[in-house]
Design a protein around this motif. Structure first.
Motif, PDB file in Angstrom:
ATOM      1  N   ALA A  67      -4.034  21.978 -31.369  1.00  7.59           N
ATOM      2  CA  ALA A  67      -4.472  20.859 -31.788  1.00  7.59           C
ATOM      3  C   ALA A  67      -5.704  20.456 -32.713  1.00  7.59           C
ATOM      4  CB  ALA A  67      -4.229  19.663 -30.614  1.00  7.59           C
ATOM      5  N   ALA A  68      -6.645  21.266 -32.174  1.00 12.55           N
ATOM      6  CA  ALA A  68      -7.955  21.051 -32.982  1.00 12.55           C
ATOM      7  C   ALA A  68      -7.773  21.653 -34.312  1.00 12.55           C
ATOM      8  CB  ALA A  68      -9.026  21.843 -32.059  1.00 12.55           C
ATOM      9  N   GLY A  69      -7.099  22.751 -34.370  1.00 14.33           N
ATOM     10  CA  GLY A  69      -6.633  23.428 -35.637  1.00 14.33           C
ATOM     11  C   GLY A  69      -5.930  22.769 -36.666  1.00 14.33           C
ATOM     12  N   ILE A  70      -5.002  22.096 -35.959  1.00 14.56           N
ATOM     13  CA  ILE A  70      -4.134  21.180 -36.906  1.00 14.56           C
ATOM     14  C   ILE A  70      -4.877  20.214 -37.443  1.00 14.56           C
ATOM     15  CG2 ILE A  70      -2.127  19.653 -36.966  1.00 14.56           C
ATOM     16  CD1 ILE A  70      -0.702  21.629 -34.857  1.00 14.56           C
ATOM     17  N   LEU A  75      -7.783  16.985 -41.941  1.00 16.44           N
ATOM     18  CA  LEU A  75      -9.201  16.537 -42.256  1.00 16.44           C
ATOM     19  C   LEU A  75      -9.724  17.109 -43.359  1.00 16.44           C
ATOM     20  CD1 LEU A  75     -10.757  15.630 -38.988  1.00 16.44           C
ATOM     21  CD2 LEU A  75      -9.588  13.999 -40.544  1.00 16.44           C
ATOM     22  N   VAL A  76      -9.666  18.384 -43.462  1.00 21.40           N
ATOM     23  CA  VAL A  76     -10.213  19.275 -44.399  1.00 21.40           C
ATOM     24  C   VAL A  76      -9.360  19.014 -45.811  1.00 21.40           C
ATOM     25  CG1 VAL A  76     -10.527  21.707 -45.602  1.00 21.40           C
ATOM     26  CG2 VAL A  76     -11.419  21.084 -43.228  1.00 21.40           C
ATOM     27  N   LYS A  77      -8.262  19.112 -45.774  1.00 26.96           N
ATOM     28  CA  LYS A  77      -6.950  18.713 -46.940  1.00 26.96           C
ATOM     29  C   LYS A  77      -7.249  17.174 -47.269  1.00 26.96           C
ATOM     30  CE  LYS A  77      -3.346  21.841 -45.879  1.00 26.96           C
ATOM     31  NZ  LYS A  77      -1.883  22.133 -45.181  1.00 26.96           N
ATOM     32  N   LYS A  78      -7.496  16.389 -46.469  1.00 27.07           N
ATOM     33  CA  LYS A  78      -7.814  14.952 -46.939  1.00 27.07           C
ATOM     34  C   LYS A  78      -9.111  15.053 -47.570  1.00 27.07           C
ATOM     35  CE  LYS A  78      -4.875  11.787 -44.945  1.00 27.07           C
ATOM     36  NZ  LYS A  78      -4.175  10.634 -45.889  1.00 27.07           N
ATOM     37  N   GLY A  83     -12.182  14.522 -52.720  1.00 24.88           N
ATOM     38  CA  GLY A  83     -13.326  15.277 -53.391  1.00 24.88           C
ATOM     39  C   GLY A  83     -12.923  15.399 -54.908  1.00 24.88           C
ATOM     40  N   LEU A  84     -11.714  15.853 -55.015  1.00 24.48           N
ATOM     41  CA  LEU A  84     -11.039  16.448 -56.442  1.00 24.48           C
ATOM     42  C   LEU A  84     -10.690  14.990 -57.154  1.00 24.48           C
ATOM     43  CD1 LEU A  84      -8.930  19.089 -55.328  1.00 24.48           C
ATOM     44  CD2 LEU A  84     -11.152  19.267 -56.681  1.00 24.48           C
TER      45      LEU A  84
END
Length: 87
Positions: A67-70, A75-78, A83-84
C-alpha cells in the motif's frame, strides 16, 4: 425400521417421515439463508479483510509495504506531472 403390520403403524411411520422431512427442510432453509448472507458483496469484502488482517504479522507487513508503494508511486506521478505542466 421395523416391518409395518397395521394401518396404525403405517400412519405413524408416515407421520415420522413427514416430521423428519420438515426438520430437514427447515435445516436446509437455514443453510440457504446463511449462505445468502455470506455471499453478499459487503460480507465477502469484510471476510476478505478479516482474513488478511487476522493472518500473521508477515502478511500485515507485506500488505502495508504494498500500500505504501502504491501511494508513493501515485504521489510521485502526480508531482512530476504538475512539475512538467508548470514549465
Amino acid at each position: 425400521m421395523a416391518r409395518i403390520k397395521t394401518i396404525e403403524e403405517l400412519r405413524e411411520a408416515i407421520r415420522d417421515l413427514e416430521h423428519q422431512n420438515y426438520v430437514n427442510e427447515q435445516h436446509m432453509r437455514g443453510r440457504v439463508t446463511e449462505l445468502t448472507e455470506r455471499l453478499k458483496p459487503a460480507n465477502v469484502v469484510k471476510g476478505l479483510f478479516s482474513h488478511f488482517f487476522s493472518g500473521g504479522n508477515e502478511m500485515k507487513t507485506s500488505l502495508l509495504k504494498m500500500a505504501a508503494g502504491i501511494a508513493t508511486s501515485f504521489l510521485v506521478k502526480k508531482f512530476f506531472k504538475k512539475g512538467l505542466a508548470v514549465k
